[in-house]
Motif scaffolding. Structure first.
Motif, PDB file in Angstrom:
ATOM      1  N   ALA A  17       0.843  -1.198   0.000  1.00 16.36           N
ATOM      2  CA  ALA A  17       0.000   0.000   0.000  1.00 16.36           C
ATOM      3  C   ALA A  17       0.877   1.247   0.000  1.00 16.36           C
ATOM      4  N   VAL A  18       0.262   2.360  -0.316  1.00 14.05           N
ATOM      5  CA  VAL A  18       0.930   3.652  -0.190  1.00 14.05           C
ATOM      6  C   VAL A  18       0.541   4.213   1.175  1.00 14.05           C
ATOM      7  N   PHE A  19       1.552   4.540   1.959  1.00  9.27           N
ATOM      8  CA  PHE A  19       1.365   5.122   3.296  1.00  9.27           C
ATOM      9  C   PHE A  19       1.716   6.598   3.214  1.00  9.27           C
ATOM     10  N   ALA A  20       0.811   7.444   3.668  1.00 12.06           N
ATOM     11  CA  ALA A  20       1.042   8.884   3.659  1.00 12.06           C
ATOM     12  C   ALA A  20       1.195   9.386   5.090  1.00 12.06           C
ATOM     13  N   THR A  21       2.219  10.200   5.294  1.00 15.84           N
ATOM     14  CA  THR A  21       2.513  10.809   6.593  1.00 15.84           C
ATOM     15  C   THR A  21       2.880  12.269   6.366  1.00 15.84           C
ATOM     16  N   VAL A  22       3.118  12.981   7.444  1.00 18.74           N
ATOM     17  CA  VAL A  22       3.670  14.335   7.346  1.00 18.74           C
ATOM     18  C   VAL A  22       4.915  14.408   8.206  1.00 18.74           C
ATOM     19  N   ASP A  23       5.836  15.298   7.819  1.00 20.61           N
ATOM     20  CA  ASP A  23       7.045  15.481   8.623  1.00 20.61           C
ATOM     21  C   ASP A  23       6.824  16.577   9.664  1.00 20.61           C
ATOM     22  N   GLU A  24       7.891  16.921  10.373  1.00 19.19           N
ATOM     23  CA  GLU A  24       7.769  17.906  11.451  1.00 19.19           C
ATOM     24  C   GLU A  24       7.378  19.296  10.957  1.00 19.19           C
ATOM     25  N   ASP A  25       7.542  19.551   9.649  1.00 14.61           N
ATOM     26  CA  ASP A  25       7.127  20.821   9.055  1.00 14.61           C
ATOM     27  C   ASP A  25       5.760  20.712   8.377  1.00 14.61           C
ATOM     28  N   PRO A  84      14.015   2.141  12.415  1.00 15.88           N
ATOM     29  CA  PRO A  84      14.175   3.438  13.080  1.00 15.88           C
ATOM     30  C   PRO A  84      15.088   4.420  12.340  1.00 15.88           C
ATOM     31  N   ARG A  85      15.903   3.943  11.394  1.00 14.53           N
ATOM     32  CA  ARG A  85      16.785   4.851  10.644  1.00 14.53           C
ATOM     33  C   ARG A  85      16.053   5.597   9.528  1.00 14.53           C
ATOM     34  N   THR A  86      14.800   5.251   9.253  1.00  8.52           N
ATOM     35  CA  THR A  86      14.109   5.823   8.099  1.00  8.52           C
ATOM     36  C   THR A  86      13.360   7.115   8.437  1.00  8.52           C
ATOM     37  N   ASN A  87      13.135   7.907   7.414  1.00  7.71           N
ATOM     38  CA  ASN A  87      12.290   9.097   7.570  1.00  7.71           C
ATOM     39  C   ASN A  87      10.865   8.680   7.895  1.00  7.71           C
ATOM     40  N   PHE A  88      10.421   7.571   7.347  1.00 10.62           N
ATOM     41  CA  PHE A  88       9.081   7.043   7.626  1.00 10.62           C
ATOM     42  C   PHE A  88       8.907   6.854   9.134  1.00 10.62           C
ATOM     43  N   LEU A 129       6.321   8.847  11.639  1.00  9.03           N
ATOM     44  CA  LEU A 129       5.335   8.123  12.448  1.00  9.03           C
ATOM     45  C   LEU A 129       5.461   8.487  13.925  1.00  9.03           C
ATOM     46  N   MET A 130       6.687   8.698  14.379  1.00  7.42           N
ATOM     47  CA  MET A 130       6.910   9.042  15.780  1.00  7.42           C
ATOM     48  C   MET A 130       6.488  10.485  16.078  1.00  7.42           C
ATOM     49  N   THR A 131       6.595  11.367  15.077  1.00  7.25           N
ATOM     50  CA  THR A 131       6.222  12.772  15.248  1.00  7.25           C
ATOM     51  C   THR A 131       4.714  12.961  15.222  1.00  7.25           C
ATOM     52  N   ASN A 132       4.046  12.218  14.340  1.00  5.34           N
ATOM     53  CA  ASN A 132       2.602  12.362  14.169  1.00  5.34           C
ATOM     54  C   ASN A 132       2.019  10.975  13.922  1.00  5.34           C
ATOM     55  N   GLN A 133       1.198  10.510  14.823  1.00  6.25           N
ATOM     56  CA  GLN A 133       0.677   9.143  14.754  1.00  6.25           C
ATOM     57  C   GLN A 133      -0.515   8.976  13.803  1.00  6.25           C
ATOM     58  N   ASN A 134      -0.828   9.995  13.025  1.00  6.20           N
ATOM     59  CA  ASN A 134      -1.895   9.895  12.026  1.00  6.20           C
ATOM     60  C   ASN A 134      -1.287   9.459  10.695  1.00  6.20           C
ATOM     61  N   VAL A 135      -1.958   8.525  10.033  1.00 10.30           N
ATOM     62  CA  VAL A 135      -1.459   8.010   8.765  1.00 10.30           C
ATOM     63  C   VAL A 135      -2.644   7.728   7.845  1.00 10.30           C
ATOM     64  N   GLN A 178       3.243   1.857  18.129  1.00 10.63           N
ATOM     65  CA  GLN A 178       4.236   0.796  18.095  1.00 10.63           C
ATOM     66  C   GLN A 178       3.699  -0.408  18.842  1.00 10.63           C
ATOM     67  N   VAL A 179       4.041  -1.590  18.374  1.00  9.83           N
ATOM     68  CA  VAL A 179       3.657  -2.804  19.072  1.00  9.83           C
ATOM     69  C   VAL A 179       4.898  -3.624  19.369  1.00  9.83           C
ATOM     70  N   ASP A 180       4.727  -4.596  20.224  1.00  2.74           N
ATOM     71  CA  ASP A 180       5.821  -5.446  20.673  1.00  2.74           C
ATOM     72  C   ASP A 180       6.518  -6.113  19.493  1.00  2.74           C
ATOM     73  N   LYS A 181       7.815  -6.239  19.586  1.00  2.00           N
ATOM     74  CA  LYS A 181       8.599  -6.837  18.504  1.00  2.00           C
ATOM     75  C   LYS A 181       8.274  -8.308  18.286  1.00  2.00           C
ATOM     76  N   ALA A 182       7.553  -8.927  19.197  1.00  2.29           N
ATOM     77  CA  ALA A 182       7.143 -10.320  18.986  1.00  2.29           C
ATOM     78  C   ALA A 182       6.310 -10.424  17.707  1.00  2.29           C
ATOM     79  N   MET A 183       5.621  -9.365  17.351  1.00  2.00           N
ATOM     80  CA  MET A 183       4.814  -9.343  16.129  1.00  2.00           C
ATOM     81  C   MET A 183       5.701  -9.372  14.885  1.00  2.00           C
ATOM     82  N   LEU A 184       6.964  -8.999  15.018  1.00  5.81           N
ATOM     83  CA  LEU A 184       7.889  -8.958  13.891  1.00  5.81           C
ATOM     84  C   LEU A 184       8.009 -10.329  13.225  1.00  5.81           C
ATOM     85  N   LYS A 185       8.055 -11.383  14.005  1.00  6.70           N
ATOM     86  CA  LYS A 185       8.172 -12.732  13.456  1.00  6.70           C
ATOM     87  C   LYS A 185       6.998 -13.039  12.533  1.00  6.70           C
ATOM     88  N   GLU A 186       5.787 -12.671  12.949  1.00  5.83           N
ATOM     89  CA  GLU A 186       4.600 -12.894  12.119  1.00  5.83           C
ATOM     90  C   GLU A 186       4.680 -12.077  10.830  1.00  5.83           C
TER      91      GLU A 186
END
Length: 143
Positions: free
Chosen positions: A17-25, A49-53, A57-63, A86-94
């Motif tokens: 899917a295409v995910f749309a977010t906004v940055d701090e500006d 965590p290294r991505t702008n995405f 997401l951390m700056t604005n939880q609306n997507v 954010q959810v528990d990393k246990a979900m990462l395996k799934e």
């Protein structure tokens, strides 16, 4: 069409899917991301965590999420606007289990394990069959 049916289409037929977010500006950004899991508990996806995405997401939880599939005559679109957490990393395996894209996006195993899982847990969505005219509105509320 109920929520479970819409989520099954999103995960199994659309997959990306295409995910749309906004940055701090408040500048808009959009990118393709794999739908890891979609069910009655929401939409689960991941990013590193290294991505702008991740930063957005951390700056604005609306997507906003939109995806489309075309199979012969049938053209379907799903749009969802909502809140993520954010959810528990246990979900990462799934999420990684059957993900055909993850090894291309994160070729290094340590990068895959460093990714963070997010859940769109609350929102409103719209399903539209462009060729058949079917339209359904649905809510996600997995608090």
């Amino acid at each position: 069409m109920n929520l479970e049916e819409v989520m099954k289409i999103l995960q199994e037929q659309m997959k990306v899917a295409v995910f749309a977010t906004v940055d701090e500006d408040n500048k808009p950004h959009a990118r393709h991301a794999h739908i890891g899991v979609a069910n009655e508990h929401g939409v689960f996806f991941m990013t590193h965590p290294r991505t702008n995405f991740y930063s957005q997401l951390m700056t604005n939880q609306n997507v906003a999420i939109t995806a489309m599939s075309e199979d012969g005559y049938l053209i379907q679109v799903i749009r969802i606007e909502g809140k993520i957490r954010q959810v528990d990393k246990a979900m990462l395996k799934e999420l990684l289990k059957d993900n055909p894209y993850v090894k291309h996006v994160y070729p290094d195993e340590s990068d895959r394990q460093g990714a963070q899982v997010f859940q769109l847990y609350q929102g409103e969505g719209f399903y539209h069959s462009l060729t058949q005219g079917h339209r359904y509105v649905f809510k996600i509320d997995a608090e």
